[in-house]
Design an enzyme around this catalytic site. Structure first.
Site, PDB file in Angstrom:
ATOM      1  N   ASP A 192       0.759  -1.155   0.053  1.00  0.00           N
ATOM      2  CA  ASP A 192      -0.091   0.073   0.050  1.00  0.00           C
ATOM      3  C   ASP A 192       1.011   1.292   0.183  1.00  0.00           C
ATOM      4  OD1 ASP A 192      -2.343   1.480   0.012  1.00  0.00           O
ATOM      5  OD2 ASP A 192      -3.283   0.230   1.655  1.00  0.00           O
ATOM      6  N   GLU A 207       3.343   5.135  -3.620  1.00  0.00           N
ATOM      7  CA  GLU A 207       3.572   6.324  -4.709  1.00  0.00           C
ATOM      8  C   GLU A 207       4.790   6.994  -4.407  1.00  0.00           C
ATOM      9  OE1 GLU A 207      -0.491   5.356  -4.518  1.00  0.00           O
ATOM     10  OE2 GLU A 207       0.717   5.956  -2.812  1.00  0.00           O
ATOM     11  N   ASP A 249      -7.883   4.594  -3.713  1.00  0.00           N
ATOM     12  CA  ASP A 249      -8.848   4.689  -2.839  1.00  0.00           C
ATOM     13  C   ASP A 249     -10.083   5.657  -3.418  1.00  0.00           C
ATOM     14  OD1 ASP A 249      -7.682   3.358  -0.841  1.00  0.00           O
ATOM     15  OD2 ASP A 249      -6.781   5.294  -0.027  1.00  0.00           O
TER      16      ASP A 249
END
Length: 954
Positions: free
Chosen positions: A556, A559, A633
């Site tokens: 997760d 980025e 998300d």
């Protein structure tokens, strides 16, 4: 002697002529072992030297520099081995150097360095634009010299552009659009573009990049603004949420730019954000007519009207703002009424509105690429007769898409989050008791003690026996995927170990930022560019998680997202310096190197079991590390569901075949948390429609915030929502022979599972640009239902072939729009004429039973082929040739199906099997979801060629 001398002269002259033509030597270029290096005389763009290297006949590596020496630093994305045996010719004529392979001719102007690419018949495929600017502008980032890199190409008539990663604007074709390649939650940057004109471009650069229309966005005041008759601004009116008639403030506005945490001071100090609604109203005008593209950034509820027509209606939670492009066509000096209503989300929220004016005439038919930082213009031109060939070329450069474990093709249940061991065990028990198929359950974040993010240890108060829990899951044939972040809270042993070895980015700690857990904890991420840090990260995962039996990894915030809603310049500061160099230069590549460490680490520890990684961000080359991506998300809204179609298709066209999304959307409006009757029914229908869609993407996965996402928590048994979701779950498993064959092709033939319509119908431009449908493999046209309470939807059936209704067998001609039936429990599905669709038995998990018998549905009307692929499903023996293929081919002229000799074998393979063959023709009533068909013919197959016709077996 005299004769000999004459012949010698002739021979020498012939050698000289050959040398000149073939390019063995020239004052303008030098042929090397792998290509050619060309000196440019008077390049206005600043390019002094160009190197062309054929990777194969169809791929040319282009490098351009402003100095005398090419950089030797290895690429992070490209892994191809330089080929000294690749055949090509080079010659100089008419002021150009031409390199030719068997498929591509590349011309380089010696005068200005402009490059053009042609096929072997001389047809122009791509050329640089003569609208030259500086290709390399000197820059310095964090004390390292660099360049801003730009390249501009001409766009042909009706040329369309696809790929470029994953973006959320519901756009399929990026021609005339600006696409920002920057890693962000819900956006994935992949600098690979596929054209419908027979080529692709892979841009070998890791910095933030613009693609397409690379001009700067401008403030709203680029337009002529009016508030009533007053020119110069529009008016913002702040009213009370509780009392809408109460005006709190009015203010003139010519710029809307509250985009980040650092912009919160722009909100009026005298008003509490959570108590207010803001309405922006005025008139917009320009003397330059054309299409203006408004870039909207938002959190909370936002609505936009042009001339009283609603053109945008969105919502997003404040901690993860969204963005959208709104088209505003303007006529010269004609005012357009503008209204925007914003209800901020809580005490911190975001709103920005900028403008991209119409494209200037000299740039109208161009496509650009511009990167913040790099040491060269570095890209790969990949020629292909179709998109599949182009994507295959991308994978030749960046690596094969390794085959995922078969269980990953089944259903995954997840939620945010299972808080205890008992939560997980009870959920799996409920699935098995209810006979709901399941292969994987996911344990999201915070299974650790609250302060110890990054410890990779279970909190013993909530997970008393994690190893036994995993064994119990395995005994029920359920795999466990676990969330692992590249994040470390300060104050515990793991942080101290990583920090002592200089493996952590330290700026976030020095800035004193805290996360949102409890009272907040100091935290940072590890430097995945450092190979020793990657090893340490994997060793920690292995010691504390993998050794306990974990099956797969959920990577997760890759980025990397160290702190949400910060401007990109601060985000770069937080990861600076990287082990590789300036964070400006390497910003987008973090998810690639992060996955690399996990993949290589697990394969070294356990070379047998297939690695599986799910990562929130991706980059070119990720497919070689057994990594899939999901769309982040996203919000639980109908418009967000629609956006996933173009997001998933363009991601797949970026060369990576495994993609998924949070079925039902992640972020949930408060009205669904404690819903009234109407909201609860919308929630159920939204999840049902999304679940129907999700059954036909490469990875089938449910996840999101509360309300809980298990189908029995969404609706009670007997409700149409429950019935429909159970139906599509079971259908997914019935289609497993088809789906796993597509996965096998993704490795062996570089296939793409989730297919944009431009891939299979390149000459049908209407189909190619649709953003509401896609192909699942070669046969199934998927048209998700995207509106609440819709029971029909318009479906375009691509031209050039007929289509069969999946549920009824009804035959329809292609090239037309139809109003397809879409009752609550069903989504429109159509099978392409000339398809072979294998279906298998009902399953509770992928490995429950052998895929026998198989029903083989042959959709007649055109010739058809399909290759049934099988292997052991969980190991890497397929890389060594341990797999089988059974090729099916149907010939329309004879009405016969040929089942070829089986090719290959593997341990545990069925030597003989049963195929129930159904020939589907127009006028027949054949439902593809049935197991028993009256018209089925039984074929006992032993691995040897067999021929079956509509009437007899030969």
């Amino acid at each position: 002697m005299r004769k000999i001398r004459v012949n010698s002269v002739i021979f020498i002259c012939a050698v000289c002529l050959y040398t000149h033509v073939s390019g063995q030597e020239s004052k303008n270029f030098v042929r090397t072992g792998t290509g050619v290096e060309i000196d440019i005389r008077n390049s206005y763009s600043g390019i002094k030297k160009i190197r062309l290297e054929p990777v194969n006949d169809q791929i040319i590596h282009v490098t351009q520099i402003s100095g005398p020496v090419f950089n030797t630093k290895p690429s992070l994305m490209a892994v191809w081995k330089k080929n000294t045996g690749q055949k090509f010719t080079v010659k100089e004529e008419n002021g150009q150097v031409r390199l030719a392979t068997g498929a591509v001719n590349v011309n380089v102007s010696l005068e200005n360095g402009l490059i053009s690419f042609h096929d072997d018949a001389g047809k122009l495929l791509l050329e640089q634009s003569q609208q030259m600017g500086a290709a390399m502008v000197p820059k310095v980032f964090n004390g390292e010299s660099s360049y801003q890199i730009t390249q501009l190409f001409n766009a042909a008539d009706q040329e369309a552009y696809y790929g470029l990663g994953q973006h959320q604007q519901s756009m399929m074709n990026y021609r005339g659009r600006r696409v920002d390649l920057i890693q962000y939650n819900t956006d994935i940057a992949v600098p690979f573009v596929v054209s419908n004109k027979g080529y692709g471009l892979l841009w070998d650069n890791y910095s933030i990049t613009r693609a397409g229309d690379i001009r700067d966005y401008e403030p709203l005041s680029t337009l002529r603004l009016f508030s009533g008759k007053q020119e110069g601004w529009i008016t913002a009116t702040y009213t009370s949420r509780k009392n809408p008639e109460k005006v709190l403030l009015t203010a003139p506005v010519s710029e809307i730019s509250m985009n980040w945490l650092t912009d919160q001071h722009k909100w009026p100090k005298e008003i509490i954000m959570a108590d207010a609604v803001v309405t922006y109203e005025g008139l917009l005008e320009s003397d330059l007519e054309g299409l203006y593209q408004l870039q909207l950034k938002y959190a909370g509820y936002i609505k936009v009207w042009f001339d009283d027509k609603l053109v945008a209606d969105y919502w997003r939670q404040a901690w993860n703002s969204g963005s959208s492009t709104i088209d505003l066509p303007l006529e010269k000096n004609k005012k357009v009424k503008f209204k925007m209503e914003w209800i901020p989300d809580g005490g911190e929220s975001y709103l920005g509105l900028t403008c991209l004016p119409p494209v200037p005439e000299n740039l109208k038919n161009t496509f650009g690429l511009q990167s913040e930082s790099g040491n060269a213009v570095d890209y790969y031109f990949i020629q292909g007769n179709n998109a599949d060939q182009v994507i295959s070329g991308y994978r030749q450069v960046t690596g094969k898409a390794v085959l995922m474990p078969k269980w990953a093709m089944g259903f995954w249940q997840s939620r945010e989050r299972y808080k205890t061991q008992q939560d997980i065990q009870q959920t799996v028990k409920e699935f098995r008791d209810r006979k709901i198929p399941l292969d994987n359950i996911v344990l999201d974040w915070s299974y650790w003690k609250e302060p110890e993010w990054g410890s990779q240890e279970f909190d013993p108060a909530r997970f008393k026996a994690p190893e036994q829990m995993i064994k119990d899951l395995h005994a029920q044939h359920v795999n466990l995927m676990i969330s692992v972040w590249p994040k470390f809270n300060s104050g515990h042993d793991t942080y101290a170990q990583m920090d002592s070895q200089n493996f952590l980015y330290r700026r976030n700690i020095a800035d004193g930022r805290k996360d949102w857990i409890g009272n907040g904890y100091g935290n940072t991420f590890y430097d995945a560019f450092n190979p020793e840090a990657r090893t340490a990260f994997w060793n920690l995962m292995n010691k504390r998680l993998y050794s306990k039996g974990i099956d797969a990894w959920w990577m997760d915030a890759t980025e990397p997202d160290m702190h949400s809603n910060l401007p990109v310049e601060i985000r770069k500061d937080l990861m600076n310096p990287t082990y590789a160099g300036s964070s400006t230069t390497y910003f987008n590549a973090f998810p690639l190197v992060n996955a690399k460490g996990v993949y290589e680490g697990q394969r070294a520890v356990n070379p047998n079991d297939r690695v599986f990684i799910l990562t929130r961000s991706a980059y070119a080359g990720l497919q070689r590390y057994a990594a899939a991506a999901w769309s982040g998300d996203i919000a639980s809204r109908w418009e967000d569901m629609k956006a996933q179609i173009s997001a998933g298709v363009n991601f797949s066209l970026s060369g990576m075949p495994y993609w998924t999304m949070d079925i039902g959307g992640f972020s949930v409006e408060k009205r669904y948390e404690q819903p009234n009757t109407a909201d609860q029914e919308e929630w159920r229908e939204l999840n049902t429609r999304w679940f129907q869609f999700g059954a036909f993407v490469p990875l089938f996965r449910s996840h999101g915030q509360y309300p809980f996402r298990e189908i029995y928590n969404i609706a009670p048994e007997g409700h149409p929502a429950y019935r429909s979701m159970l139906y599509y779950n079971k259908l997914r498993y019935r289609l497993m022979p088809y789906i796993y064959s597509l996965a096998g092709q993704s490795y062996h033939q570089d296939y793409t599972i989730m297919r944009g319509l431009m891939m299979d119908f390149p000459n049908d431009m209407k189909a190619a640009n649709l953003n509401d449908a896609f192909m699942f493999g070669p046969s199934v046209l998927v048209s998700p239902v995207l509106e609440y309470k819709a029971t029909k939807r318009k479906v375009y059936l691509p031209s050039g072939q007929g289509w069969y209704d999946f549920y009824t067998g009804q035959f329809l001609k292609g090239g037309q729009d139809i109003q397809a039936d879409a009752p609550y429990e069903r989504m429109p599905l159509y099978i392409k004429e000339g398809s072979i669709l294998p279906t298998g038995p009902d399953l509770q998990y992928t490995a429950e039973k052998k895929a026998d018998p198989l029903t083989i549905l042959v959709y007649t009307g055109k010739d058809a082929v399909f290759s049934l692929y099988e292997d052991e499903g969980t190991n890497y023996n397929y890389e060594k040739g341990a797999f089988s293929q059974i090729d099916f081919s149907y010939q329309e002229s004879t009405g016969k199906l040929t089942v070829a000799d089986r090719k290959g074998e593997f341990p545990g393979m069925m030597k003989s099997r049963t195929f129930k063959v159904v020939f589907v023709s127009p006028g027949m009533n054949v439902a593809a979801d049935q197991q028993d068909h009256k018209s089925a013919q039984t074929l006992k197959y032993t691995g040897k060629k067999a021929i079956l016709s509509k009437n007899q077996i030969k």
